[in-house]
Design an enzyme around this catalytic site. Structure first.
Site, PDB file in Angstrom:
ATOM      1  CD  GLU A  74       8.231  -7.135  -5.042  1.00  0.00           C
ATOM      2  OE1 GLU A  74       9.447  -7.189  -5.229  1.00  0.00           O
ATOM      3  OE2 GLU A  74       7.529  -6.141  -5.303  1.00  0.00           O
ATOM      4  CG  ASP A  94      12.514  -7.189  -4.151  1.00  0.00           C
ATOM      5  OD1 ASP A  94      12.146  -7.685  -5.231  1.00  0.00           O
ATOM      6  OD2 ASP A  94      12.312  -5.995  -3.840  1.00  0.00           O
ATOM      7  CB  ILE A  96      13.731  -7.560  -9.994  1.00  0.00           C
ATOM      8  CG1 ILE A  96      14.169  -8.768 -10.826  1.00  0.00           C
ATOM      9  CG2 ILE A  96      14.214  -6.266 -10.641  1.00  0.00           C
ATOM     10  CD1 ILE A  96      13.742  -8.702 -12.292  1.00  0.00           C
ATOM     11  CG  ASP A  97      14.567  -3.164  -4.311  1.00  0.00           C
ATOM     12  OD1 ASP A  97      13.343  -3.051  -4.121  1.00  0.00           O
ATOM     13  OD2 ASP A  97      15.390  -2.285  -3.982  1.00  0.00           O
TER      14      ASP A  97
HETATM   15  C1  IPD Z   1      10.321  -0.995  -5.077  1.00  0.00           C
HETATM   16  C2  IPD Z   1      11.593  -0.182  -5.150  1.00  0.00           C
HETATM   17  C3  IPD Z   1      11.256   1.267  -5.028  1.00  0.00           C
HETATM   18  C4  IPD Z   1      10.534   1.566  -3.742  1.00  0.00           C
HETATM   19  C5  IPD Z   1       9.294   0.713  -3.605  1.00  0.00           C
HETATM   20  C6  IPD Z   1       9.638  -0.739  -3.771  1.00  0.00           C
HETATM   21  P1  IPD Z   1      10.269  -3.349  -6.343  1.00  0.00           P
HETATM   22  O1  IPD Z   1      10.623  -2.374  -5.107  1.00  0.00           O
HETATM   23  O2  IPD Z   1      12.459  -0.541  -4.104  1.00  0.00           O
HETATM   24  O3  IPD Z   1      12.434   2.027  -5.018  1.00  0.00           O
HETATM   25  O4  IPD Z   1      10.142   2.913  -3.735  1.00  0.00           O
HETATM   26  O5  IPD Z   1       8.737   0.925  -2.333  1.00  0.00           O
HETATM   27  O6  IPD Z   1       8.466  -1.524  -3.678  1.00  0.00           O
HETATM   28  O7  IPD Z   1       8.793  -3.323  -6.519  1.00  0.00           O
HETATM   29  O8  IPD Z   1      10.993  -2.783  -7.510  1.00  0.00           O
HETATM   30  O9  IPD Z   1      10.776  -4.669  -5.894  1.00  0.00           O
END
Ligand code: IPD
Length: 278
Positions: A74, A94, A96-97
């Protein structure tokens, strides 16, 4: 084409689980500390120095252990690298999701490591750090959370479903109007509830764990759900495109569900919100 048999997927899983725990301790330490926050594409698309540090640690560990493997991360894509999935063994990362959760100390924050070969997800690891839940799957060998096998809900009626949904980070009036139309359409179906966990991967893991029946999102990225997609499939669920076709990892939209019947019913309720592909 990369040969699946040449690669030990169990070894890949063990490597990913250990790595997730290592970076998980860094995330946990930073969780309650003040954070330096930057914006990416919109005012609601956040990144912190911990996202960047953890992605750096993950990529370094992959390069040190598997020098020929490719990766899509990411924060590396945000920094200008191309999001290019080939047939080569590729990690989709990712760090940190749930970055918004991380910023606000809301305890749903996951490290996501998906491992692909020949453009198919073969291994997935989603580590919910604050809750110490390790979701794992290898293609063909089932999905697990902390060692306990997962099985999706057997509900087939969308009207009796608990849905998960995320509404994206765009804040322009046209997008918001479509987001609200979709919520109205789904609520009047009706459904039991729409919940929102703030982490795409953990929403999907909730469906895999039979805590919810389905999930949809427009604007998601491949790193948000690559790892979770195989966990759901191995728990007996499905992921499809929001227009009803097969899942397209780069399409930035999905419906995930405990079965095809609910997935297709939900997709018929949604209008498309356009995003450029990953
Ligand atoms: C986000 C989260 C969020 C989702 C977004 C993502 P991130 O990821 O998963 O729930 O609605 O589409 O981009 O930016 O925290 O890695």
């Amino acid at each position: 084409m990369a040969e699946v048999n040449d690669i030990d997927l169990k070894e890949i899983l063990d490597f990913g689980v250990n790595l997730s725990r290592t970076v998980g301790s860094v995330i946990l330490k930073a969780f309650k500390q003040p954070k330096k926050i930057q914006l990416k594409e919109t005012c609601a698309d956040l990144v912190t120095e911990t996202d960047q540090l953890v992605e750096h640690m993950i990529i370094k560990a992959i390069k040190d252990t598997y020098p020929t493997h490719k990766f899509i991360g990411e924060e590396s894509v945000a920094a200008g690298l191309k999001c290019n999935l080939t047939d080569e063994p590729t990690w989709i990362v990712d760090p940190i999701d749930g970055t918004t959760n991380f910023v606000h100390r809301y305890p749903y924050v996951a490290v996501c490591l998906g491992f692909c070969m020949n453009k198919t997800v073969k291994v997935g690891i989603v580590y919910n750090v604050p809750n110490d839940e390790m979701f794992t799957a290898i293609r063909g060998l089932g999905a697990f959370c902390n060692g306990k096998q997962l099985q999706v809900s057997d509900e087939t009626d969308l009207a009796k479903s608990l849905l998960m949904a995320e509404f994206g980070s765009k804040r322009d009036p046209e997008t918001i109007e479509k987001v609200l139309k979709n919520i109205t359409s789904v609520l009047t179906n009706p459904v039991h509830a729409i919940h929102n966990m703030g982490s795409a991967a953990l929403n999907i893991c909730a469906v895999a764990s039979a805590q919810a029946e389905a999930y949809y999102e427009y604007g998601i990225h491949c790193w948000d759900y690559c790892a979770a997609s195989i966990i759901l499939e191995e728990a007996g669920g499905v992921i499809i495109d929001t227009e009803g076709g097969p899942m397209d990892l780069m399409a930035r939209r999905l419906v995930a569900a405990c079965n095809t019947s609910i997935a297709q019913s939900l997709s018929r309720k949604l209008i498309t919100i356009e995003y450029p592909r990953d």
